[in-house]
Every structure is written in structure tokens, then in C-alpha cells.
Enzyme design. Structure first.
Site, PDB file in Angstrom:
ATOM      1  N   ALA A  32       0.854  -1.193   0.000  1.00  0.00           N
ATOM      2  CA  ALA A  32       0.000   0.000   0.000  1.00  0.00           C
ATOM      3  C   ALA A  32       0.882   1.232   0.000  1.00  0.00           C
ATOM      4  CB  ALA A  32      -0.928   0.008   1.209  1.00  0.00           C
ATOM      5  N   GLY A  35      -0.155   8.962   2.241  1.00  0.00           N
ATOM      6  CA  GLY A  35       0.388  10.302   2.164  1.00  0.00           C
ATOM      7  C   GLY A  35       1.736  10.464   2.815  1.00  0.00           C
ATOM      8  N   ALA A  37       3.875   7.356   3.803  1.00  0.00           N
ATOM      9  CA  ALA A  37       4.760   6.202   3.694  1.00  0.00           C
ATOM     10  C   ALA A  37       4.189   5.186   2.727  1.00  0.00           C
ATOM     11  CB  ALA A  37       4.968   5.569   5.074  1.00  0.00           C
ATOM     12  N   GLU A  38       5.038   4.243   2.371  1.00  0.00           N
ATOM     13  CA  GLU A  38       4.611   3.100   1.580  1.00  0.00           C
ATOM     14  C   GLU A  38       4.948   1.835   2.352  1.00  0.00           C
ATOM     15  OE1 GLU A  38       6.626   3.467  -2.138  1.00  0.00           O
ATOM     16  OE2 GLU A  38       8.532   4.033  -1.218  1.00  0.00           O
ATOM     17  N   LYS A  57       7.686  -0.250   6.583  1.00  0.00           N
ATOM     18  CA  LYS A  57       6.945   0.990   6.360  1.00  0.00           C
ATOM     19  C   LYS A  57       7.975   2.074   6.074  1.00  0.00           C
ATOM     20  CE  LYS A  57       3.836   4.178   8.792  1.00  0.00           C
ATOM     21  NZ  LYS A  57       3.004   4.363  10.006  1.00  0.00           N
ATOM     22  N   ASP A 163      -7.136   6.246  18.081  1.00  0.00           N
ATOM     23  CA  ASP A 163      -7.602   5.827  16.755  1.00  0.00           C
ATOM     24  C   ASP A 163      -8.060   4.369  16.761  1.00  0.00           C
ATOM     25  OD1 ASP A 163      -8.225   6.267  14.111  1.00  0.00           O
ATOM     26  OD2 ASP A 163      -6.201   5.876  13.357  1.00  0.00           O
TER      27      ASP A 163
END
Length: 646
Positions: A32, A35, A37-38, A57, A163
Site C-alpha cells: 500500500a 500520504g 509512507a509506503e 513501512k 484511533d
């Protein structure tokens, strides 16, 4: 009794592995991108053929020069690495390779709780009660460990996750429950701290005090656990409404149906436990997550101990199927992958980041092509470190131009960077709505901005707070030309917790707007933003002709788009009155009171209120025209940040 059917088919498709070296790892597959990290599935290699599956990450390269993003990324790793508990995902390393920071964490073969519930809805049955309770009990125990954690001196860190939702509870095929994503957790040890008034988290699961931007403690997480339990038991999100303002209205008014009204077969004792966890006032909730877990454990042992309940791991295997279990649990060795995909993998390495047509969540749950529901919320979210600035659309927003050092002879004013800041705060009849957004002018670079303090403003009090508009400045000669705002909205923001809803905006000479969907659905996002997750549909953009149509409930998207239309004129205020700015960077807040006709009264807050830039901002804000709406007044507090570069 069958629950309402939900729609998230579990789909799979093969992806060519990358097999790309990265530091001590080999990146196997991109899972994935958001905005900040990948995410990659990777292999940690060692001597004599040693290898271990891990998740990497990696911060996006363009953010490595932003100290705030870097520090928050490191904060997340430092905090999560300390929380060594069986029910918290384990961080193994914070590293730096090829110019980018990365976090290495354990690979978990399993499914997130949200996907598990949605698949059950598609099958038209509930997850067994003992399984649901085990998930919530173990998650609560992991959170209690985090809440109680102290530093080396024995001082409490006062960690609050902020969260918690089903998507951040991960279930493994070995029967473990893991709490994910401490990316926006509040802790005393953080070097980058947020302020009271900064709203972080997902609306649908927030405690009321969190939605108001007030100081939160562990009881906010307990409330979110209660909401997650409610959803798991009923397949209904208790505060799901037609838009964000309605969601927050229901939340702040405590409007929800008792669980047994939706599912009468639920025991009364369990309903009582759930409603106590979701009590409106923090003092009426369980004082600790451990107390909540103990209450559920007692109920489980007294009422369901002899039911022959299936263990969690066995349930998952049967729920998702043998093929899915095998794919998650039996990742081929690097030698096998190389032998099988060697040529194809080499070609895949040449793909641009994010070019893959599919995305997966953090632990390999494959998303459907073009489906933001599953693609944009990996298990450990990729969250921008500028407080509360979401990445609800394209993944690479927020880059800034490097700021050169001042010259010895004094500062030369050459480029003024103005960020139309990250937060909107709407109040209608005392109801706070909050949407974070940014616009990126074509000629002005973006500056990450702080988020406004959230305050509820009752309609009858709005006029008194704003007061009469200050003396207006003659309109600045920077009216938007036709087509000049296309990039501002297409690269701009969407909604918090909210929808990936970008639009291209064109402006004719009269300022009438038309929209064209930008097609960003399916981009990986760091905030769980789909309408299914948040229950808030994007409000349509309306032109000036809408004033003759029926009145609407003014949504945050409406406000965002109208303000975006006036972005060029607002930016010019800072350029024209740069001498009024007290420093090379800062923030000013402008309060708008939008009456039912769509007209605006504006007032600048703070020391710049009586300055030229303050009066100019008021004048330009009062030129904005919003859709006629049903509320008497809607109050919006907009922070604008600026940065002067050499």
C-alpha cells in the site's frame, strides 16, 4: 437473526514480486501507499540462508526534508517499540536506507477485524459472540498495557491511542489479537506533541470529548472499544449518518439505538457492559481498559463458557477459507520467489511507486482495483505528521520548497508560501463539524499548518462572538482567471476520516463553478476514509444557481470548495501586506459566520486582526458565497499559515 448485508467481497489477485534489495532486507511486494509512507512485505536475510518475513513501512522520499514529518515518523517507532505486549504489534527496527527512514515490524498472518465483520455481513451472519468478546478482551488488555506504560524513571507516559476501530484490531490465524497503529497516539514522551483542540482519529469511533478537541485520556480509547463492540454485535455503526456534521451531531448528543433494539437476542448484561463503555461522560465509563476487559471476561465465563466456542484461529480459518489461510501463512522463500518470478520481478522493479493497479493492507489483504474501502487503510496507517493533516486523496501532497538561509545583509522577500491551513471547524446549532483540508495554489508552495482549536458555537451566540466586520480593504487585484484553480482542488484535500473526494474546479469570468470528479478513489490513503467506514457522503458542489434551489445541510465539502475558489485572492493578502507579518512563518485564524442565505461575516482573530493583512483577509472572506443552507448560522474557523522564503 440476520444482520444487514454489507458489501466488501474478499478478492485476491497475484502480484509480481519486487525482489528488490533495501538495506538488510529484500522488498518482496508493495502492499500500500499513503500520504506519508509506503508499505512492503519484505524478507530479513541473515547468514546460512536465514530469512524472516517482516513488514517495512518506508517514508516517502519527498518528505525526508520535512523535519516535522520525520520527527513524527520516528516518534511513532520509538513509542511503539517500547510497548512490548502480546496484544500490540511489535516494532523491530527504526532504520535509514537510501535516503529514507523506515520502520520494520513483525509480519502477521491474519485479517483485520473490520474485514472480518464485513465478510460476515456479506455472508449474512454474525461473528460468533465468544469470538467477538475474545477480540475485545485481548485488545483492551493490550491497550491497558499501553495506558499504564512508564518511562525508565517510572513516570507514566499517559499513552492514549486515539484511533481505535475495528480496522486497527488485527486477528491472526494463530489466534492472537493485536492493536495496530500508534501513529497518532498521545504520549508524554513524544517530541512532536499535539495541542488541545487538535482533533485526531475517526469520527465514527471518537469519544465526545475527543470530537470537541478537548484533552483526552485512556477513557477515550475505552469509548472507541465500546463503539467497536457495538458494531461487531449489530453490524451497525451507532453514529453513522448521512454526512460528517450529522455524525458529530449524533455523537455529541449521544443519539444511538440500544443494541438490543437492533439485535434482540443479545443478553441484557452484555448490553449494559457495552453502554457503560460508551457512556457520554468519561467519568461514567469504565475507569480502565482492564476493568472493561474484566467485565467482558466475567460475562464470557458465566454465560458462554460451556458453549463449545471455536477458538479464534480456527474461526478465522473457516471464515476466510483454506486458500486464504495458506496464502497468508505460507509465504514462499526468497529462493522460491526468485526461481519462479526472476524475470518478471526484474520488470516489476522498474514500475513507478504506486503504479500497481491493486493495493493491499499492511498484512497482505488484497484490495479491489479502484476500491478505496480496502486500499486506503492499511493496518498501521501512514499519517502525515503535521498535526491533523490527512492524506485523503493522492498520496504525495504537502511537499514544500527548501527554505534558504537569510542573507547577511538582512532578509530579502522573494517568495511567500501560504498554506490554506489544515482544519475547518463548523458549528451549526452548537454542533461541531471538523474537516481537514489543504489547497495547493499553482504559484504558491504549500506549508503544513497547525489545526484550529475546536469550539462549539451556538447560532444565537455567533453574531456576538464575531461582531461587526472590520473595515474592508479594497478588493485585491488577483481575481481567479478561468481554469486557474484546477490544481488547487485536484491536488487538495478531501475529508477527515473521510472521503477521498477530490474535484477539478474551473472558474468562469463570473466565478460560477462546475466540477468534474478527479477519480482518486482507490488511491492508498493513511486515514480510513471511505463512506462505508465513516458513514458520511460527500456533499455535491453547487454553483451560484443553487441559491434558487432548495436549501441544503451545509457540509464540509461545500465549505472547502467555496473557500478553494477564493484561494488566489486570499493568498494575495499575504503577498500585499507581507510587511505586517511578524515573522517569517506563522498562522492567523479567520472566523466566518455563514448565515442561512450563504452570505458571510468575517473576523480575524489574534494580533493581526487590526493589521492590513487581517482586514484584507476579512474582506476577501466576505466576498465568498456559500450555498443557502437550513441552519441559522454555521461558524467556520479557518487557520492560514504562511512561510516567507528567501
Amino acid at each position: 437473526m440476520s444482520p444487514p448485508q454489507t458489501t466488501l467481497p474478499v478478492t485476491e489477485a497475484g502480484l509480481v514480486p519486487l525482489l528488490q534489495p533495501y538495506g538488510p532486507y529484500v522488498l518482496v511486494r508493495k502492499l500500500a501507499e499513503g500520504g506519508m509512507a509506503e508499505i512492503f512485505l519484505a524478507k530479513l536475510l541473515g547468514a546460512d540462508g536465514f530469512e524472516r518475513n517482516v513488514v517495512i513501512k518506508r517514508m516517502l522520499p519527498h518528505l525526508t526534508n520535512n523535519p516535522d514529518f520525520v520527527e513524527m515518523f520516528r516518534d511513532e517507532a520509538r513509542l511503539a517499540a517500547k510497548l512490548a505486549h502480546p496484544n500490540i504489534v511489535q516494532i523491530q527496527e527504526l532504520g535509514f536506507a537510501e535516503g529514507c527512514y523506515y520502520i520494520c515490524m513483525e509480519y502477521l498472518a491474519g485479517e483485520d477485524f473490520s474485514t472480518t465483520l464485513r465478510l460476515a455481513g456479506r455472508k449474512r451472519h454474525y461473528v460468533p459472540l465468544p469470538v467477538v468478546l475474545r477480540v475485545l478482551i485481548d485488545a483492551a488488555r493490550g491497550l491497558h498495557f499501553a495506558h499504564e506504560f512508564t518511562n525508565e524513571a517510572g513516570q507514566p507516559l499517559n499513552v492514549v491511542h486515539r484511533d481505535i476501530s475495528p480496522s486497527n484490531l488485527y486477528l491472526t490465524y494463530q489466534g492472537q489479537v493485536k492493536v495496530l497503529d500508534f501513529g497518532i497516539a498521545k504520549a508524554e514522551s513524544r517530541l512532536v506533541n499535539t495541542r488541545t483542540g487538535v482533533v485526531k482519529g475517526k469520527y465514527m469511533y471518537m469519544a465526545p470529548e475527543q470530537a470537541r478537541g478537548k484533552e483526552v485520556d485512556r477513557r477515550a480509547d475505552i469509548f472507541a472499544l465500546g463503539v467497536s463492540l457495538y458494531e461487531a454485535l449489530t453490524h451497525v455503526r451507532p453514529f453513522s449518518r448521512e454526512n460528517d456534521l450529522a455524525v458529530l451531531n449524533a455523537l455529541l448528543q449521544g443519539e444511538l439505538k440500544p443494541p438490543r433494539e437492533l439485535r434482540p437476542d443479545l443478553p441484557e448484561e452484555l448490553e449494559a457492559i457495552l453502554l457503560k463503555a460508551m457512556a457520554f461522560k468519561p467519568e461514567d465509563r469504565y475507569p480502565t481498559a482492564e476493568a472493561f476487559a474484566d467485565a467482558l471476561e466475567t460475562f464470557l465465563s458465566e454465560h458462554l463458557s460451556g458453549s463449545g466456542a471455536m477458538p479464534l484461529g480456527a474461526f478465522l480459518k473457516g471464515h476466510f477459507g483454506e486458500e486464504r489461510f495458506t496464502e497468508r501463512s505460507r509465504i514462499p522463500t526468497l529462493a522460491t520467489l526468485t526461481a519462479t518470478y526472476g524475470g518478471a520481478a526484474a520488470g516489476a522493479q522498474g514500475q513507478a511507486p504506486g503504479a500497481e493497479p491493486h493495493g493491499t493492507n499492511l498484512y497482505g489483504v488484497l484490495a479491489r482495483e479502484g476500491d478505496a474501502t480496502s486500499a486506503q487503510r492499511p493496518g498501521m496507517s501512514m499519517r502525515p505528521s503535521s498535526p491533523g493533516v490527512p492524506a485523503h486523496g493522492a498520496a504525495s501532497r504537502g511537499s514544500t520548497s527548501p527554505e534558504s538561509a537569510p542573507t547577511a545583509g538582512g532578509r530579502r522577500w522573494r517568495t511567500l508560501a501560504v498554506g490554506l491551513a489544515g482544519g475547518l471547524m463548523l458549528a451549526a446549532a452548537g454542533i461541531v463539524g471538523y474537516r481537514q483540508w489543504m489547497t495547493t495554489p499553482a504559484s504558491v508552495s504549500l506549508v503544513p499548518a497547525t489545526v484550529p482549536v475546536v469550539e462549539a458555537v451556538a447560532p444565537e451566540a455567533a453574531a456576538a462572538q464575531v461582531g461587526a466586520p472590520m473595515e474592508a480593504v479594497a478588493p485585491v487585484g488577483a481575481a481567479a482567471q478561468a481554469g486557474s484553480l484546477t490544481d488547487a482542488v485536484a491536488n487538495g484535500a478531501g475529508g477527515d476520516v473521510g472521503e477521498t473526494d477530490s474535484a477539478q474546479l474551473s472558474v468562469d469570468a463570473a466565478g460560477v463553478t462546475e466540477t468534474d470528479e478527479a477519480g482518486l478513489a482507490g488511491a492508498a490513503s493513511d486515514v480510513e476514509a471511505e463512506a462505508d467506514e465513516e458513514g458520511a457522503d460527500a456533499a455535491p458542489v453547487r454553483s451560484k444557481k443553487a441559491s434558487s434551489q432548495k436549501r441544503v445541510t451545509l457540509g464540509i465539502d461545500d465549505v472547502q470548495r467555496v473557500v478553494s475558489r477564493g484561494r488566489a485572492r486570499i493568498t494575495t493578502c499575504f503577498e500585499r501586506y507581507k510587511a505586517d507579518l511578524p515573522s517569517s512563518q506563522g498562522e492567523v485564524q479567520v472566523q466566518l459566520t455563514i448565515v442561512s442565505s450563504g452570505k458571510v461575516r468575517a473576523g480575524t482573530r489574534g494580533p493581526l486582526a487590526s493589521s492590513g493583512v487581517g482586514r484584507c483577509l476579512e474582506a476577501q472572506a466576505e466576498r465568498l458565497r456559500f450555498p443557502p443552507h437550513r441552519d441559522q448560522e454555521v461558524t467556520v474557523v479557518m487557520p492560514f499559515s504562511w512561510r516567507v522564503t528567501q
